[in-house]
Design a protein around this motif. Structure first.
Motif, mmCIF file in Angstrom:
data_model
loop_
_atom_site.group_PDB
_atom_site.id
_atom_site.type_symbol
_atom_site.label_atom_id
_atom_site.label_comp_id
_atom_site.label_asym_id
_atom_site.label_seq_id
_atom_site.Cartn_x
_atom_site.Cartn_y
_atom_site.Cartn_z
ATOM 1 N N ASN A 152 30.310 35.800 47.928
ATOM 2 C CA ASN A 152 31.477 36.832 48.167
ATOM 3 C C ASN A 152 31.884 36.465 49.535
ATOM 4 N N ILE A 153 31.021 36.012 50.438
ATOM 5 C CA ILE A 153 31.639 35.938 51.825
ATOM 6 C C ILE A 153 32.312 34.539 51.948
ATOM 7 N N ILE A 154 31.767 33.552 51.127
ATOM 8 C CA ILE A 154 32.739 32.207 51.148
ATOM 9 C C ILE A 154 33.813 32.565 50.342
ATOM 10 N N ASN A 155 33.968 33.078 49.391
ATOM 11 C CA ASN A 155 35.052 33.369 48.511
ATOM 12 C C ASN A 155 36.148 34.206 49.456
ATOM 13 N N ARG A 156 35.824 35.061 50.027
ATOM 14 C CA ARG A 156 36.501 36.277 50.745
ATOM 15 C C ARG A 156 36.982 35.507 51.916
ATOM 16 N N MET A 157 36.181 34.707 52.817
ATOM 17 C CA MET A 157 36.852 33.754 53.947
ATOM 18 C C MET A 157 37.713 32.576 53.525
ATOM 19 N N SER A 158 37.363 31.838 52.588
ATOM 20 C CA SER A 158 38.178 30.816 52.019
ATOM 21 C C SER A 158 39.425 31.227 51.461
ATOM 22 N N GLY A 159 39.578 32.331 51.078
ATOM 23 C CA GLY A 159 41.061 33.010 50.414
ATOM 24 C C GLY A 159 41.756 33.332 51.406
ATOM 25 N N ARG A 160 41.379 33.419 52.732
ATOM 26 C CA ARG A 160 42.445 33.898 53.823
ATOM 27 C C ARG A 160 43.465 32.777 54.001
ATOM 28 N N ARG A 161 44.485 33.137 54.444
ATOM 29 C CA ARG A 161 45.581 32.587 54.999
ATOM 30 C C ARG A 161 46.015 33.247 56.139
ATOM 31 N N GLU B 269 33.314 24.987 53.731
ATOM 32 C CA GLU B 269 32.369 24.164 54.343
ATOM 33 C C GLU B 269 31.823 24.539 55.606
ATOM 34 N N THR B 270 32.976 25.202 56.623
ATOM 35 C CA THR B 270 32.535 25.834 57.675
ATOM 36 C C THR B 270 31.938 27.135 57.409
ATOM 37 N N VAL B 271 32.112 27.544 56.679
ATOM 38 C CA VAL B 271 31.762 29.211 56.177
ATOM 39 C C VAL B 271 30.256 29.022 55.844
ATOM 40 N N LYS B 272 30.073 27.862 55.042
ATOM 41 C CA LYS B 272 28.551 27.631 54.450
ATOM 42 C C LYS B 272 27.785 27.347 55.704
ATOM 43 N N LYS B 273 28.278 26.570 56.681
ATOM 44 C CA LYS B 273 27.468 26.078 57.814
ATOM 45 C C LYS B 273 27.321 27.243 58.613
ATOM 46 N N ALA C 94 30.050 45.913 47.335
ATOM 47 C CA ALA C 94 30.620 45.765 46.146
ATOM 48 C C ALA C 94 31.131 44.320 46.066
ATOM 49 N N ALA C 95 31.022 43.813 44.632
ATOM 50 C CA ALA C 95 31.910 42.634 44.656
ATOM 51 C C ALA C 95 33.260 42.843 44.528
ATOM 52 N N GLY C 96 34.126 42.071 45.605
ATOM 53 C CA GLY C 96 35.343 42.187 45.474
ATOM 54 C C GLY C 96 35.563 43.223 46.869
ATOM 55 N N GLY C 97 34.676 43.721 47.427
ATOM 56 C CA GLY C 97 35.026 44.664 48.478
ATOM 57 C C GLY C 97 35.985 43.923 49.712
ATOM 58 N N ARG C 98 36.473 44.620 50.377
ATOM 59 C CA ARG C 98 37.331 43.993 51.344
ATOM 60 C C ARG C 98 36.421 43.460 52.614
ATOM 61 N N GLY C 99 35.422 44.174 53.079
ATOM 62 C CA GLY C 99 34.807 43.669 54.160
ATOM 63 C C GLY C 99 35.234 43.541 55.351
ATOM 64 N N ASP C 100 36.635 44.307 55.568
ATOM 65 C CA ASP C 100 37.179 44.078 56.957
ATOM 66 C C ASP C 100 36.583 45.072 58.051
ATOM 67 N N ALA C 101 36.838 44.553 59.245
ATOM 68 C CA ALA C 101 36.370 45.392 60.373
ATOM 69 C C ALA C 101 37.548 46.414 60.526
ATOM 70 N N PHE C 102 37.384 47.425 61.223
ATOM 71 C CA PHE C 102 38.283 48.508 61.559
ATOM 72 C C PHE C 102 37.991 49.604 62.367
ATOM 73 N N PRO C 103 38.696 50.149 62.921
ATOM 74 C CA PRO C 103 38.256 51.504 63.914
ATOM 75 C C PRO C 103 37.897 52.703 62.948
ATOM 76 N N LEU C 104 37.084 53.329 63.536
ATOM 77 C CA LEU C 104 36.587 54.522 62.680
ATOM 78 C C LEU C 104 37.499 55.613 62.133
ATOM 79 N N SER C 105 38.502 55.293 63.054
ATOM 80 C CA SER C 105 39.802 56.359 62.487
ATOM 81 C C SER C 105 40.266 56.093 61.094
ATOM 82 N N GLY C 106 40.039 54.740 60.550
ATOM 83 C CA GLY C 106 40.362 54.375 59.313
ATOM 84 C C GLY C 106 39.364 53.984 58.258
ATOM 85 N N CYS C 107 37.955 54.437 58.989
ATOM 86 C CA CYS C 107 36.701 54.126 58.007
ATOM 87 C C CYS C 107 36.869 54.634 56.888
#
Length: 182
Positions: free
Chosen positions: A73-82, A120-124, A160-173
């Motif tokens: 999930n981490i690899i798919n999420r990060m490698s899908g960012r643009r 490959e970088t995320v896997k490392k 959860a699979a497909g969860g966003r996994g973003d970091a955010f301030p608690l005001s948007g938690c």
């Protein structure tokens, strides 16, 4: 910028750089009501450094949440960012695609896959992280103010699979247990 060279090489950023960046970030206006640290601290020395740095400012950790995310999930999420190197806008090819594939909605420039988001970088980086897992065991047991662990202070949260996994301030938690308790 100090962290970029380590991340691009697939390494983890040294603690002293991370702590300095973290302290700068958590004292910005959008964190005045709280913040979530995603993936930090990972080791006992990091937990001790964080505790010391916060203590010097009269602050402490309120909660620890363990989010368990499968590597795939981490690899798919990060490698899908643009990213747009021109205006800084960010997208994800599945969860937040640009209107025109590969083109920034904001400024019309080409979107890129950053070096630190390449599979490959995320896997490392994950391999380095997993090598530290033994150090990670007991981190929450060593953060003063967290222990003795009181009911509800450490929360396990399977991702959860497909969860966003973003970091955010608690005001948007979106985590009502944590946000509602503050």
């Amino acid at each position: 910028m100090k962290a970029k060279s380590f991340m691009d090489a697939g390494g983890l950023v040294p603690d002293e750089i991370t702590i300095g960046m973290l302290l700068d970030r958590i004292h910005e206006a959008d964190c005045v009501n709280g913040y979530v640290l995603d993936g930090f601290p990972r080791t006992i020395p990091q937990a001790e450094s964080l505790t010391k740095a916060l203590s010097e400012r009269g602050e402490a950790v309120d909660y620890a949440v363990n989010v368990d995310v499968p590597d795939e999930n981490i690899i798919n999420r990060m490698s899908g960012r643009r990213a747009c190197l021109n205006c800084g806008a960010t997208y994800h090819i599945v969860y937040n695609p640009s209107k025109k594939e590969g083109i920034c909605d904001t400024c019309g420039q080409q979107l890129v896959l950053r070096d630190d988001d390449k599979p490959e970088t995320v896997k490392k980086r994950l391999s380095v992280y997993h090598d530290l897992i033994l150090q990670t065991a007991g981190v929450t047991d060593r953060i003063p103010g967290i222990l003795p662990l009181q009911p509800g202070l450490l929360m396990d949260c399977p991702a959860a699979a497909g969860g966003r996994g973003d970091a955010f301030p608690l005001s948007g938690c979106a985590c009502n247990e944590v946000g509602g308790a503050l």
